[in-house]
Design a protein around this motif. Sequence first.
Motif, PDB file in Angstrom:
ATOM      1  N   ASP A 286     -20.490   2.843  30.540  1.00  0.00           N
ATOM      2  CA  ASP A 286     -20.561   2.335  31.376  1.00  0.00           C
ATOM      3  C   ASP A 286     -21.083   0.469  31.609  1.00  0.00           C
ATOM      4  O   ASP A 286     -21.138  -0.173  32.431  1.00  0.00           O
ATOM      5  CB  ASP A 286     -21.383   2.490  31.887  1.00  0.00           C
ATOM      6  CG  ASP A 286     -23.103   2.487  31.417  1.00  0.00           C
ATOM      7  OD1 ASP A 286     -22.993   2.274  30.193  1.00  0.00           O
ATOM      8  OD2 ASP A 286     -24.446   2.848  31.932  1.00  0.00           O
ATOM      9  N   GLU A 287     -21.157  -0.724  30.242  1.00  0.00           N
ATOM     10  CA  GLU A 287     -21.149  -1.455  30.262  1.00  0.00           C
ATOM     11  C   GLU A 287     -19.885  -2.073  30.231  1.00  0.00           C
ATOM     12  O   GLU A 287     -19.784  -3.468  30.491  1.00  0.00           O
ATOM     13  CB  GLU A 287     -22.566  -2.083  29.080  1.00  0.00           C
ATOM     14  CG  GLU A 287     -23.922  -2.207  29.114  1.00  0.00           C
ATOM     15  CD  GLU A 287     -24.708  -2.190  28.100  1.00  0.00           C
ATOM     16  OE1 GLU A 287     -23.883  -2.719  27.516  1.00  0.00           O
ATOM     17  OE2 GLU A 287     -25.852  -1.383  28.151  1.00  0.00           O
ATOM     18  N   CYS A 288     -19.207  -1.675  29.985  1.00  0.00           N
ATOM     19  CA  CYS A 288     -17.595  -2.728  30.269  1.00  0.00           C
ATOM     20  C   CYS A 288     -17.016  -2.556  31.750  1.00  0.00           C
ATOM     21  O   CYS A 288     -17.378  -1.849  32.156  1.00  0.00           O
ATOM     22  CB  CYS A 288     -16.579  -1.085  29.508  1.00  0.00           C
ATOM     23  SG  CYS A 288     -16.687  -1.602  27.670  1.00  0.00           S
ATOM     24  N   ILE A 289     -17.027  -3.678  31.606  1.00  0.00           N
ATOM     25  CA  ILE A 289     -15.817  -4.646  33.000  1.00  0.00           C
ATOM     26  C   ILE A 289     -14.311  -4.542  32.892  1.00  0.00           C
ATOM     27  O   ILE A 289     -13.990  -5.016  31.747  1.00  0.00           O
ATOM     28  CB  ILE A 289     -16.235  -5.767  33.139  1.00  0.00           C
ATOM     29  CG1 ILE A 289     -18.558  -5.964  32.675  1.00  0.00           C
ATOM     30  CG2 ILE A 289     -16.280  -6.404  34.688  1.00  0.00           C
ATOM     31  CD1 ILE A 289     -18.480  -7.569  33.461  1.00  0.00           C
ATOM     32  N   ARG A 290     -13.708  -3.565  33.930  1.00  0.00           N
ATOM     33  CA  ARG A 290     -12.817  -3.691  33.745  1.00  0.00           C
ATOM     34  C   ARG A 290     -11.831  -4.401  34.456  1.00  0.00           C
ATOM     35  O   ARG A 290     -11.965  -4.954  35.839  1.00  0.00           O
ATOM     36  CB  ARG A 290     -12.278  -2.103  34.468  1.00  0.00           C
ATOM     37  CG  ARG A 290     -12.709  -1.048  33.134  1.00  0.00           C
ATOM     38  CD  ARG A 290     -12.002  -0.149  33.752  1.00  0.00           C
ATOM     39  NE  ARG A 290     -12.244   1.388  32.976  1.00  0.00           N
ATOM     40  CZ  ARG A 290     -11.820   2.748  33.850  1.00  0.00           C
ATOM     41  NH1 ARG A 290     -11.054   3.016  34.335  1.00  0.00           N
ATOM     42  NH2 ARG A 290     -12.471   3.844  33.085  1.00  0.00           N
ATOM     43  N   ILE A 291     -11.295  -5.377  34.225  1.00  0.00           N
ATOM     44  CA  ILE A 291     -11.122  -7.002  35.244  1.00  0.00           C
ATOM     45  C   ILE A 291      -8.704  -6.742  34.374  1.00  0.00           C
ATOM     46  O   ILE A 291      -8.641  -6.614  33.550  1.00  0.00           O
ATOM     47  CB  ILE A 291     -11.396  -8.291  34.304  1.00  0.00           C
ATOM     48  CG1 ILE A 291     -11.197  -8.254  32.509  1.00  0.00           C
ATOM     49  CG2 ILE A 291     -12.991  -7.690  34.560  1.00  0.00           C
ATOM     50  CD1 ILE A 291     -11.220 -10.072  32.591  1.00  0.00           C
ATOM     51  N   SER A 292      -8.212  -8.021  35.465  1.00  0.00           N
ATOM     52  CA  SER A 292      -6.967  -8.413  34.903  1.00  0.00           C
ATOM     53  C   SER A 292      -7.483  -9.642  35.603  1.00  0.00           C
ATOM     54  O   SER A 292      -7.404 -10.063  36.231  1.00  0.00           O
ATOM     55  CB  SER A 292      -5.812  -8.226  36.184  1.00  0.00           C
ATOM     56  OG  SER A 292      -4.800  -8.446  36.175  1.00  0.00           O
ATOM     57  N   ALA A 293      -6.731  -9.930  34.518  1.00  0.00           N
ATOM     58  CA  ALA A 293      -7.182 -12.063  34.159  1.00  0.00           C
ATOM     59  C   ALA A 293      -6.654 -12.613  34.819  1.00  0.00           C
ATOM     60  O   ALA A 293      -6.101 -13.621  35.831  1.00  0.00           O
ATOM     61  CB  ALA A 293      -7.360 -12.350  33.010  1.00  0.00           C
ATOM     62  N   LYS A 294      -5.166 -12.410  34.988  1.00  0.00           N
ATOM     63  CA  LYS A 294      -3.819 -12.696  35.721  1.00  0.00           C
ATOM     64  C   LYS A 294      -3.996 -12.475  36.558  1.00  0.00           C
ATOM     65  O   LYS A 294      -3.941 -13.274  37.931  1.00  0.00           O
ATOM     66  CB  LYS A 294      -2.440 -11.881  34.330  1.00  0.00           C
ATOM     67  CG  LYS A 294      -1.369 -12.668  34.956  1.00  0.00           C
ATOM     68  CD  LYS A 294       0.113 -11.836  34.065  1.00  0.00           C
ATOM     69  CE  LYS A 294       1.302 -12.484  34.807  1.00  0.00           C
ATOM     70  NZ  LYS A 294       2.929 -12.113  33.913  1.00  0.00           N
ATOM     71  N   GLN A 295      -4.587 -11.100  37.531  1.00  0.00           N
ATOM     72  CA  GLN A 295      -4.360 -11.123  39.053  1.00  0.00           C
ATOM     73  C   GLN A 295      -5.540 -11.535  39.582  1.00  0.00           C
ATOM     74  O   GLN A 295      -6.021 -11.634  40.672  1.00  0.00           O
ATOM     75  CB  GLN A 295      -3.844  -9.593  38.376  1.00  0.00           C
ATOM     76  CG  GLN A 295      -2.216  -9.300  38.950  1.00  0.00           C
ATOM     77  CD  GLN A 295      -2.409  -8.106  39.156  1.00  0.00           C
ATOM     78  OE1 GLN A 295      -3.330  -7.408  39.503  1.00  0.00           O
ATOM     79  NE2 GLN A 295      -1.303  -7.944  39.263  1.00  0.00           N
ATOM     80  N   GLY A 296      -7.070 -11.237  38.579  1.00  0.00           N
ATOM     81  CA  GLY A 296      -8.032 -12.400  39.006  1.00  0.00           C
ATOM     82  C   GLY A 296      -9.059 -10.800  39.743  1.00  0.00           C
ATOM     83  O   GLY A 296      -9.074 -10.727  39.916  1.00  0.00           O
ATOM     84  N   THR A 297      -8.509  -9.500  39.288  1.00  0.00           N
ATOM     85  CA  THR A 297      -9.404  -8.647  39.057  1.00  0.00           C
ATOM     86  C   THR A 297     -10.436  -8.587  38.901  1.00  0.00           C
ATOM     87  O   THR A 297     -10.865  -8.504  37.763  1.00  0.00           O
ATOM     88  CB  THR A 297      -8.414  -7.325  39.054  1.00  0.00           C
ATOM     89  OG1 THR A 297      -6.989  -7.454  39.411  1.00  0.00           O
ATOM     90  CG2 THR A 297      -9.286  -6.113  39.972  1.00  0.00           C
ATOM     91  N   ASN A 298     -11.384  -7.714  39.420  1.00  0.00           N
ATOM     92  CA  ASN A 298     -12.912  -8.394  38.812  1.00  0.00           C
ATOM     93  C   ASN A 298     -13.393  -9.278  38.361  1.00  0.00           C
ATOM     94  O   ASN A 298     -14.544  -8.527  37.333  1.00  0.00           O
ATOM     95  CB  ASN A 298     -13.299  -6.553  38.219  1.00  0.00           C
ATOM     96  CG  ASN A 298     -13.266  -5.657  38.822  1.00  0.00           C
ATOM     97  OD1 ASN A 298     -13.398  -5.040  40.468  1.00  0.00           O
ATOM     98  ND2 ASN A 298     -13.006  -4.507  38.094  1.00  0.00           N
ATOM     99  N   VAL A 299     -12.726 -10.176  38.493  1.00  0.00           N
ATOM    100  CA  VAL A 299     -12.928 -11.314  37.085  1.00  0.00           C
ATOM    101  C   VAL A 299     -15.181 -12.083  37.566  1.00  0.00           C
ATOM    102  O   VAL A 299     -15.601 -12.839  37.120  1.00  0.00           O
ATOM    103  CB  VAL A 299     -11.857 -12.795  37.027  1.00  0.00           C
ATOM    104  CG1 VAL A 299     -12.764 -13.825  36.552  1.00  0.00           C
ATOM    105  CG2 VAL A 299     -10.913 -12.187  36.332  1.00  0.00           C
ATOM    106  N   GLU A 300     -15.323 -11.935  38.644  1.00  0.00           N
ATOM    107  CA  GLU A 300     -16.287 -12.569  39.892  1.00  0.00           C
ATOM    108  C   GLU A 300     -17.429 -11.427  38.760  1.00  0.00           C
ATOM    109  O   GLU A 300     -17.975 -12.144  38.742  1.00  0.00           O
ATOM    110  CB  GLU A 300     -15.929 -12.146  41.030  1.00  0.00           C
ATOM    111  CG  GLU A 300     -17.154 -12.778  41.633  1.00  0.00           C
ATOM    112  CD  GLU A 300     -17.018 -14.566  42.444  1.00  0.00           C
ATOM    113  OE1 GLU A 300     -17.657 -15.042  42.446  1.00  0.00           O
ATOM    114  OE2 GLU A 300     -16.236 -14.856  43.223  1.00  0.00           O
TER     115      GLU A 300
END
Length: 647
Positions: A197-211
């Motif tokens: 539950d501490e892992c953050i799932r992101i897509s750096a290319k599309q900017g998803t969840n980077v905030e």
Amino acid sequence: MAVAGRTAARWARLPPLWLPPWLSPRPYSSRAKEKKDMSVYPVESIRNFSIIAHVDHGKSTLADRLLEITGTISKTDRNKQVLDKLQVERERGITVKAQSASLFYNHEGINYLLNLIDTPGHVDFSYEVSRSLSACQGVILVVDANEGIQAQTVANFYLAFEAQLSIIPVINKIDLKNADPERVEKQIEKLFDIPTDECIRISAKQGTNVEKVLQKVIEKIPPPQCNTADPLKALVFDSTFDHYRGVIANVALFGGEIAKGNKIVSAHTKKRYEVNEVGILTPNEQPTHKLYAGQVGYLVAGMKEVTEAQIGDTLFLYKQPVEPLPGFKSAKPMVFAGMYPVDQTEYNNLKSALERLTLNDSSVTVHRDSSLALGAGWRLGFLGLLHMEVFNQRLEQEYNMSVILTAPTVPYKAVLSSPKLIKEHGKDEITIINPAQFPDKFSVSEYLEPTVLGTIVTPHEYIGKIIALCQDRRAVQKDMLYIDENRVMLKYLFPLNEIVLDFYDALKSLSSGYASFDYEDAGYQAADLIKMDILLNGNPVEELSSIIHHDKAYATGKLLCERLKEAIPRQLFEIAIQAAIGKKIIARETLKAYRKNVVAKCYGGDITRKMKLLKRQAESKKLMRKIGNVDVPRDAFIRVLKRETDK
């Protein structure tokens, strides 16, 4: 006065934007830039962190998005690897040099200063990673949702874990078709003991969840433990050379404050300097009035010699001495190679270029060397083969220098038994980085070769081929662990000289590119080493001597003899090319002589006439061979010493 008036009138007619070259502001000039006030960021609102990951898992892309979200750079489609500034990084698509940038971010009404360091992912540049971590309190560990945990992910995690830094796991590339973030989360939990539950799932290319990553950085990473009221204590963690301003030092402040005009002292050289400029990197240089404790920035202090800015040095105010910071453990070279200028007239230019480049890449060790065939040069120590290639490429691109690199060797050791040699060296164990220094086996009790503990992460279907490859390289298996149902982690103890040339390429080829490899130093072990000489007509050629394991001597000797046969031009006499261990010849090739047809003028007649002419020719050739020297052209040396083995 009239002349002055006419000149003024002429200037007045010029377009308003044009300035003559000598009055144009230099590109580095800071006068036009607005100086930022850094006192509004107290220690409690500062976060210093690095991004670490395996090669090509999206570190630099994530850094681009963080720079865009915080408004440090404007959002455009051209923002690709903004922090990768070197030409070699752009061409190869890898990060070679750790780069820092200061970001300003408002979270819940509080302004935060985030100092980000983007680090390389390849094992050859792990020294850059360990240096960067010294200026941080936390890391973002990026893992590819498609590839999962790789060998360098494991190595970088333990670097951060041993430094007791806060670790934020981030699973990148969730937008890919084959991404499997659930599997990667389980791998992270099993290997690193970090809850899923501490892992953050992101897509750096599309900017998803980077905030979310930025918010987690503020919540989880602690502020630096230092105080502005303490005396100045600044750690130099990187430096570059500018032709106009001299050395630009990247510093992390562990106490006090620094401003233009301050008198500072280097703990290493004890020299005194006056600070000309301080500032932060955003990622370009932005001057500030002052830098305060906990902040990361740069300073220019009139250091003109490249040797004055030692990485790991501590700077303090004049007449306010402090206890120097521990600095960095010096990098241990794993591969040595000779470097010589193509033309000896370029020696001084190459020396200057080497000094400036080693300032920027302090992990390279330099020792002067000379060779009968190649002239004066240096023996350089690198962290690996890619490091050596990148260093050579940077010399060509940044300093326009063409060089000859000899075959890479590794540092061996010999335990001496001869009292005469022990007295001569002042110790009973010597390090051998050049085959010319290899002592005779009768004066040595044992030879030692360097070993490394290698970690291989591979899909399970390639295990058989990889184990066979490791056994062929004299490796000893130490551990085998299934990360999940598809991926296996193997640990092997390798002799360094077996992996330094082409092991990585062979591993990638066997595993269709899926296996990853990482290694760490594992000390020395006893080995049956020998010195192999190459003889031309019985005369040894020093540049082609090599230290190898007894089991590999025949194959290596045969290959070198075959290469030399192709590289040396034919002479009027026969040349014997031999590989020898001591007095024993283990391989031979013969380069035939140019031969005139001396019997062409004999039409018929007695056979004894022909035999007489042929005998006289053979005697002349024999005499010529005795007095004639085999001149090996320089390009033949380069072709024989080239690193790639011909398949």
